[in-house]
Every structure is written in C-alpha cells, then in structure tokens.
Motif scaffolding. Structure first.
Motif, PDB file in Angstrom:
ATOM      1  N   TYR A  95       0.853  -1.189   0.000  1.00 14.18           N
ATOM      2  CA  TYR A  95       0.000   0.000   0.000  1.00 14.18           C
ATOM      3  C   TYR A  95       0.884   1.232   0.000  1.00 14.18           C
ATOM      4  O   TYR A  95       1.949   1.245   0.608  1.00 14.18           O
ATOM      5  CB  TYR A  95      -0.955   0.052   1.202  1.00 14.18           C
ATOM      6  CG  TYR A  95      -2.156   0.920   0.889  1.00 14.18           C
ATOM      7  CD1 TYR A  95      -3.190   0.433   0.099  1.00 14.18           C
ATOM      8  CD2 TYR A  95      -2.226   2.240   1.320  1.00 14.18           C
ATOM      9  CE1 TYR A  95      -4.271   1.229  -0.240  1.00 14.18           C
ATOM     10  CE2 TYR A  95      -3.305   3.041   0.989  1.00 14.18           C
ATOM     11  CZ  TYR A  95      -4.331   2.531   0.203  1.00 14.18           C
ATOM     12  OH  TYR A  95      -5.389   3.320  -0.148  1.00 14.18           O
ATOM     13  N   ASP A  96       0.401   2.251  -0.704  1.00 11.32           N
ATOM     14  CA  ASP A  96       1.174   3.487  -0.821  1.00 11.32           C
ATOM     15  C   ASP A  96       0.294   4.681  -0.479  1.00 11.32           C
ATOM     16  O   ASP A  96      -0.512   5.125  -1.292  1.00 11.32           O
ATOM     17  CB  ASP A  96       1.732   3.632  -2.240  1.00 11.32           C
ATOM     18  CG  ASP A  96       2.507   4.933  -2.418  1.00 11.32           C
ATOM     19  OD1 ASP A  96       2.953   5.496  -1.395  1.00 11.32           O
ATOM     20  OD2 ASP A  96       2.668   5.368  -3.565  1.00 11.32           O
ATOM     21  N   THR A  97       0.459   5.187   0.734  1.00  9.64           N
ATOM     22  CA  THR A  97      -0.260   6.404   1.130  1.00  9.64           C
ATOM     23  C   THR A  97       0.400   7.655   0.567  1.00  9.64           C
ATOM     24  O   THR A  97      -0.165   8.742   0.613  1.00  9.64           O
ATOM     25  CB  THR A  97      -0.280   6.552   2.661  1.00  9.64           C
ATOM     26  OG1 THR A  97       1.068   6.754   3.128  1.00  9.64           O
ATOM     27  CG2 THR A  97      -0.880   5.333   3.331  1.00  9.64           C
ATOM     28  N   GLY A  98       1.617   7.483   0.047  1.00 10.77           N
ATOM     29  CA  GLY A  98       2.441   8.621  -0.329  1.00 10.77           C
ATOM     30  C   GLY A  98       3.427   8.986   0.763  1.00 10.77           C
ATOM     31  O   GLY A  98       4.334   9.787   0.548  1.00 10.77           O
ATOM     32  N   LYS A 105      -3.759  -0.233  -3.370  1.00 15.07           N
ATOM     33  CA  LYS A 105      -3.535  -1.647  -3.053  1.00 15.07           C
ATOM     34  C   LYS A 105      -2.884  -2.372  -4.230  1.00 15.07           C
ATOM     35  O   LYS A 105      -2.271  -3.433  -4.052  1.00 15.07           O
ATOM     36  CB  LYS A 105      -4.864  -2.326  -2.713  1.00 15.07           C
ATOM     37  CG  LYS A 105      -5.837  -2.412  -3.889  1.00 15.07           C
ATOM     38  CD  LYS A 105      -7.120  -3.125  -3.531  1.00 15.07           C
ATOM     39  CE  LYS A 105      -8.034  -3.277  -4.764  1.00 15.07           C
ATOM     40  NZ  LYS A 105      -9.266  -4.021  -4.441  1.00 15.07           N
ATOM     41  N   THR A 106      -3.005  -1.807  -5.430  1.00 14.80           N
ATOM     42  CA  THR A 106      -2.468  -2.464  -6.625  1.00 14.80           C
ATOM     43  C   THR A 106      -0.987  -2.182  -6.850  1.00 14.80           C
ATOM     44  O   THR A 106      -0.412  -2.668  -7.826  1.00 14.80           O
ATOM     45  CB  THR A 106      -3.234  -2.014  -7.880  1.00 14.80           C
ATOM     46  OG1 THR A 106      -2.982  -0.621  -8.122  1.00 14.80           O
ATOM     47  CG2 THR A 106      -4.729  -2.222  -7.715  1.00 14.80           C
ATOM     48  N   ASP A 107      -0.361  -1.434  -5.938  1.00 15.23           N
ATOM     49  CA  ASP A 107       1.013  -0.986  -6.176  1.00 15.23           C
ATOM     50  C   ASP A 107       2.038  -2.097  -5.979  1.00 15.23           C
ATOM     51  O   ASP A 107       3.235  -1.854  -6.065  1.00 15.23           O
ATOM     52  CB  ASP A 107       1.334   0.198  -5.253  1.00 15.23           C
ATOM     53  CG  ASP A 107       2.335   1.164  -5.870  1.00 15.23           C
ATOM     54  OD1 ASP A 107       2.523   1.119  -7.099  1.00 15.23           O
ATOM     55  OD2 ASP A 107       2.919   1.965  -5.124  1.00 15.23           O
ATOM     56  N   MET A 108       1.548  -3.304  -5.720  1.00 12.13           N
ATOM     57  CA  MET A 108       2.449  -4.454  -5.620  1.00 12.13           C
ATOM     58  C   MET A 108       2.300  -5.375  -6.821  1.00 12.13           C
ATOM     59  O   MET A 108       2.689  -6.543  -6.799  1.00 12.13           O
ATOM     60  CB  MET A 108       2.185  -5.237  -4.322  1.00 12.13           C
ATOM     61  CG  MET A 108       0.740  -5.245  -3.848  1.00 12.13           C
ATOM     62  SD  MET A 108      -0.391  -6.091  -4.958  1.00 12.13           S
ATOM     63  CE  MET A 108      -0.022  -7.758  -4.510  1.00 12.13           C
ATOM     64  N   GLY A 109       1.751  -4.832  -7.916  1.00  7.63           N
ATOM     65  CA  GLY A 109       1.480  -5.647  -9.093  1.00  7.63           C
ATOM     66  C   GLY A 109       2.713  -6.276  -9.716  1.00  7.63           C
ATOM     67  O   GLY A 109       2.642  -7.377 -10.274  1.00  7.63           O
ATOM     68  N   GLY A 110       3.854  -5.599  -9.643  1.00  7.75           N
ATOM     69  CA  GLY A 110       5.075  -6.165 -10.212  1.00  7.75           C
ATOM     70  C   GLY A 110       5.523  -7.411  -9.475  1.00  7.75           C
ATOM     71  O   GLY A 110       5.840  -8.442 -10.082  1.00  7.75           O
ATOM     72  N   ALA A 111       5.545  -7.338  -8.139  1.00  8.49           N
ATOM     73  CA  ALA A 111       5.932  -8.503  -7.338  1.00  8.49           C
ATOM     74  C   ALA A 111       4.911  -9.623  -7.483  1.00  8.49           C
ATOM     75  O   ALA A 111       5.274 -10.808  -7.536  1.00  8.49           O
ATOM     76  CB  ALA A 111       6.077  -8.099  -5.871  1.00  8.49           C
ATOM     77  N   ALA A 112       3.626  -9.270  -7.557  1.00  6.00           N
ATOM     78  CA  ALA A 112       2.583 -10.288  -7.714  1.00  6.00           C
ATOM     79  C   ALA A 112       2.728 -11.019  -9.042  1.00  6.00           C
ATOM     80  O   ALA A 112       2.576 -12.249  -9.118  1.00  6.00           O
ATOM     81  CB  ALA A 112       1.202  -9.638  -7.613  1.00  6.00           C
ATOM     82  N   ALA A 113       3.025 -10.271 -10.110  1.00  6.67           N
ATOM     83  CA  ALA A 113       3.218 -10.892 -11.424  1.00  6.67           C
ATOM     84  C   ALA A 113       4.407 -11.835 -11.408  1.00  6.67           C
ATOM     85  O   ALA A 113       4.366 -12.930 -11.987  1.00  6.67           O
ATOM     86  CB  ALA A 113       3.408  -9.812 -12.483  1.00  6.67           C
ATOM     87  N   MET A 114       5.472 -11.426 -10.739  1.00  6.58           N
ATOM     88  CA  MET A 114       6.666 -12.269 -10.704  1.00  6.58           C
ATOM     89  C   MET A 114       6.448 -13.517  -9.864  1.00  6.58           C
ATOM     90  O   MET A 114       6.958 -14.593 -10.193  1.00  6.58           O
ATOM     91  CB  MET A 114       7.857 -11.456 -10.223  1.00  6.58           C
ATOM     92  CG  MET A 114       8.302 -10.473 -11.290  1.00  6.58           C
ATOM     93  SD  MET A 114       9.776  -9.542 -10.877  1.00  6.58           S
ATOM     94  CE  MET A 114      10.217  -8.951 -12.541  1.00  6.58           C
TER      95      MET A 114
END
Length: 498
Positions: free
Chosen positions: A273-276, A290-299
């Motif tokens: 999560y990224d609040t900034g 919540k989607t800011d972990m998409g790179g790790a999830a894809a890997m």
C-alpha cells in the motif's frame, strides 16, 4: 494468515475434447466471424439450421468484438453465445486478440451452472495468449455477501470447461498454458486484495506457499535485518508500517543444468500500500493503491507457473515488499538513504518510494547473483499511461536484443509492451543532487519521466554491464474494476524465447 480468496470460485478445466465443453448450462463459442461461420454450426446440435442462420447473419465485430446469444429450448445447453472477435489486429497488438477474448467471456459468462468455452483459434500460436485470457474473467477475490438463496446456489461448485481448437484439430492443453492461467488468477487475486488482507507478512506467506508447492527455495530478509545488511531503501520506506518490510528471494533451478543454462533475475516492486508517506496523496489519489504491488505479484505468479511447467532457465525472483505508511517513524523528505548498491539518494518526495525499494533489489542482483540478464517489473509511474497507454507496459532497456524479445513475447502472450527511448545521457542530469549521488525524483517531469525513472533504477546496477529490462506496468496491471494478472504471460514467454 494468507490472503482470503472468494469462498467458492469458478474452477478452470482445460479440456482436450470438444465434447467436454458441450452439454453444460451455457456454451460460449469464441473466434473470428470466419471461423465461427465455418466450424461453429456442428458445435451446437441443439439449434436448428434456421436459428443458426439467424444467429450468424451479418456478424460485424467492429474494433472490440461483439456477442450474440440465443436460448436453445432444450435440456443440457440452455444458452449459446457467439463471441465474435475483431477481424484482425494492428501491428502493436496481439494477433490472438486476447484482450477481446477476456472482455467477451467476462461479459457473457454469468450463471449458476457449468459453462463450456470453445475458442476457435485462427492459428495454433494463439493458444497461449487465449488460454491466459480465458482465466482473467474469473477472479478469486470477492467479499460480497449473499442471500440464503444465492448462498445455496454458490455452494455448488461451478466449472468453466475450456477447449482451444486450432484450425485443424483440438490442441492438447500443456502445463505452460494450464499453470500460466492458474497463475494469472493468483496474481490477480493478490493485486485485488486490500492491504488488510495482503500486507508484507501475508505476501511473504503467499511466497512461501508457492515455494512449498513448487519445491523451490525461498529466503526472507525482513525488518531491522534489512537495515543491518545495507538495504536502506526497503528499510526506510517500510519502517513506518505496522508490518515490517521484507526482501523475499526465491530460486528455481531446473533439473538439467548445463553450461548453456541461463540465470535470469527478476526484481518486482511489492508496495502493498502506498499512502504517499509524509508527502501524502490527496484529492482521491490514494484509493486504489492496493495495486502498487502488481510487479511482485506478477513475478510470483510467473515464478510458480515456470517451476510447475519445468522451465529450462534458472530463475531468481526478488520480491521487494514494503508499505509506505504515515507514522512518527516514517522516512522524511530531505532524508538521505544509502542503498545496497552503495549509492546515496536524497529524498525529495516520499511518494516516489517504489524506486527506492526496487533500487535495493537491483543492487542485490548486481552484486550477489551474477545474472545473464535482469528484468524488473513495477507499477512505477503514472507517466507510463501517458507514454504507452492502459494496455501496453512501457519498456526501458539497454539491450536491443532483450527489448525485441520482450516486444515479441508481449504480442505472443497478450501482455502487450512498447519501448521507451533508452537515452541515459538525457536523463541522468535530472536526478543530480547537491548532497547525494542522486535524488529520488526528476527535476524535469516533461522529459520522458517514465523512461527517466527507469534510468534511476539503472543507476543502482553498479558494475553490472549486462542486459537489463525495466517494465513499467502501472496501466495494464489493472482494468477499470479488477486486476488483470498482467506480467505472468510476458515473463513466461520471455523465458521461452531467451
């Protein structure tokens, strides 16, 4: 605990016979107008010739495809839907037209009973992208409440029986398609889940579960140990959160290693999560982070599918997990961070945090792993959407051959990508700091800021001169409402081509 999937998801079954997809409550026939007109009639014996003729009259799919549905009035298959794909694809899109396979199935698959999906392929090479596209409309994360009547229906398992039919014969589903599709759903589930479900600790548990399932190695460095071992980016970004930051190191080694076996390293951004941070996101820009972990999830998804399908290359996946939270312990603008690469970075904006955690993963890859090439994947910049749009990831690559592999893999897999200009001499000046080696934001946001962010990452590959590909997936990671599972197909196909 691990992430919570939907209570009773749709099961996927890739079948090897047309009859296995027939006779269910609903049948979807997916393909070009030409293939449906030539081969579709024999798939629906429940319809008479007059009804079939009316159903297929003047099929005009346009740019995005179209669908037509009729009721059969008979037992077994109650409804038949023709999902008509666009006639062709432009040169920067996938010949499989997999995006429209996903869209058409998603809008026509509602119901309670099993359904059959018969994909009439124009070319056998379209099977991989189409198979993965068939998985996307069936998400695994959902918390909607149900009435007693709905709950009773949901208690019965529902299966989508999928057949991939080439021009001459039905294709036997292989492990790469089956596990690729399952891993697309895994990736999408992780991205769809809120931080209360998938945080750094539960994401780590997901990775350990994949390692156990695949018989691969996993090592976790977390919390203050990151600080003590020199991972300044991960530690500083994540130290203000309730759950500690972590670097998850996963290793797959093929059974037969030779001198020609390559070692590929993946580095994935896993901002759960990224609040900034202290430069907090305002004006509604925090929702959806919540989607800011998409790179790790894809890997993680691609790692799983590659291992279960017997990939031939050695793969090390580095998942850089952190939450950018607001707390008294949060890192601040003006802080100076020393990264694993040895480079120092002045923090100009705490909302440019993803590149700080990724820098540590890349530094570790360069110093410790001796890879043949490195791929990093991240939802890194909003500028990516301006540069290459919502469907195409942006590529920043120092090697023409690797870039070409990624472009072809994207079109083949349906995970589309397009190159950004690789011009370090134009971007390095934008990251100069008076008090550190770098600053974490560009001084000129109008100077190809998605590409220049890739150059910031490249600066941490100290003494590594090999091929490096940065993939910015901020756009294609998610659709309007759901995660797409983007990246699994691209990474798998890149391995196959390299």
């Amino acid at each position: 605990m691990r992430g919570e999937p939907v209570a009773n998801p749709v099961n996927l079954a890739f079948e090897s016979k047309l009859s296995d997809a027939q006779g269910h409550e609903r049948l979807l026939i997916v393909g070009s107008a030409a293939r449906i007109e030539a081969d579709g009639r024999k798939l629906v014996p429940e319809l008479n010739d007059e009804v079939w003729a009316a159903l297929t009259r003047d099929l005009s799919p346009g740019d995005t495809g179209t669908s037509r549905t009729t009721y059969t009035g008979s037992e077994g298959t109650e409804r038949v839907t023709l999902c008509v794909l666009p006639k062709g694809a432009s040169r920067h899109c996938s010949p499989s037209r997999s995006h429209f396979v996903h869209d058409l199935i998603g809008s026509n698959s509602a119901g309670d009973g099993d359904l059959g999906i018969i994909c009439l392929l124009d070319d056998n090479d379209h099977a991989f992208a189409t198979g993965l596209a068939c998985a996307r409309p069936f998400p695994l994360f959902d918390t909607k409440t149900q009435s007693k009547k709905q709950a009773k229906k949901a208690a019965k398992s529902r299966t989508a029986h999928i057949v991939l039919a080439g021009p001459k014969s039905v294709l036997k589903p292989n492990a790469r398609i089956v596990e690729g599709a399952n891993s697309v759903r895994l990736t999408a589930r992780l991205v769809d889940s809120p931080c209360a479900v998938i945080n750094t600790t539960t994401f780590t548990a997901e990775a350990k579960a994949v390692a156990k399932e695949t018989g691969t190695k996993v090592r976790v460095i977390k919390g203050e140990t990151l600080r003590d071992q020199g991972f300044g980016g991960l530690w500083n970004v994540g130290k203000g959160a309730e759950e500690p930051p972590a670097l998850v190191i996963m290793t797959y080694t093929p059974e037969k290693m030779t001198k020609k076996t390559k070692h590929v390293v993946w580095v994935g951004k896993g901002m759960v999560y990224d609040t900034g941070g202290l430069n907090i996101k305002v004006g509604g820009h925090m929702a959806g982070m919540k989607t800011d972990m998409g790179g790790a999830a894809a890997m993680l998804g691609a790692f799983r599918a590659n291992a279960l399908s017997g990939g031939k290359q050695k793969v090390t996946a580095l998942l850089c997990l952190a939450e950018n939270a607001v707390d008294a312990a949060s890192y601040r603008p003006d802080d100076i961070i020393t990264h694993y690469s040895g480079k120092t970075v002045e923090v100009d904006n705490t909302d440019a945090e993803g590149r700080l955690v990724m820098a540590d993963g890349l530094g570790y890859a360069a110093k410790k792993l001796n890879p043949d090439y490195i791929v990093d994947m991240a939802t890194l910049t909003g500028a990516q959407l301006v540069a290459t749009g919502k469907r195409h990831a942006a590529l920043y690559c120092n090697d023409g051959d690797l870039e070409e592999i990624a472009l072809k893999a994207g079109r083949y897999s349906g995970d589309l990508a397009h190159p950004l200009p690789y011009a370090p001499e134009f971007f390095r000046k934008d990251y100069k700091s008076a008090v550190a080696d770098l600053r974490n934001t560009t001084k000129d946001r109008m100077n190809a800021s998605s590409a220049s962010a890739g150059q910031f990452l490249k600066e941490h590959l100290v003494d590594f001169e090999g091929p490096h590909l940065h993939v910015d997936i901020a756009g294609p990671c998610s659709g309007p409402d759901r995660a797409t599972g983007y990246g699994v197909g691209l990474l798998l196909e890149m391995l196959a081509r390299s």
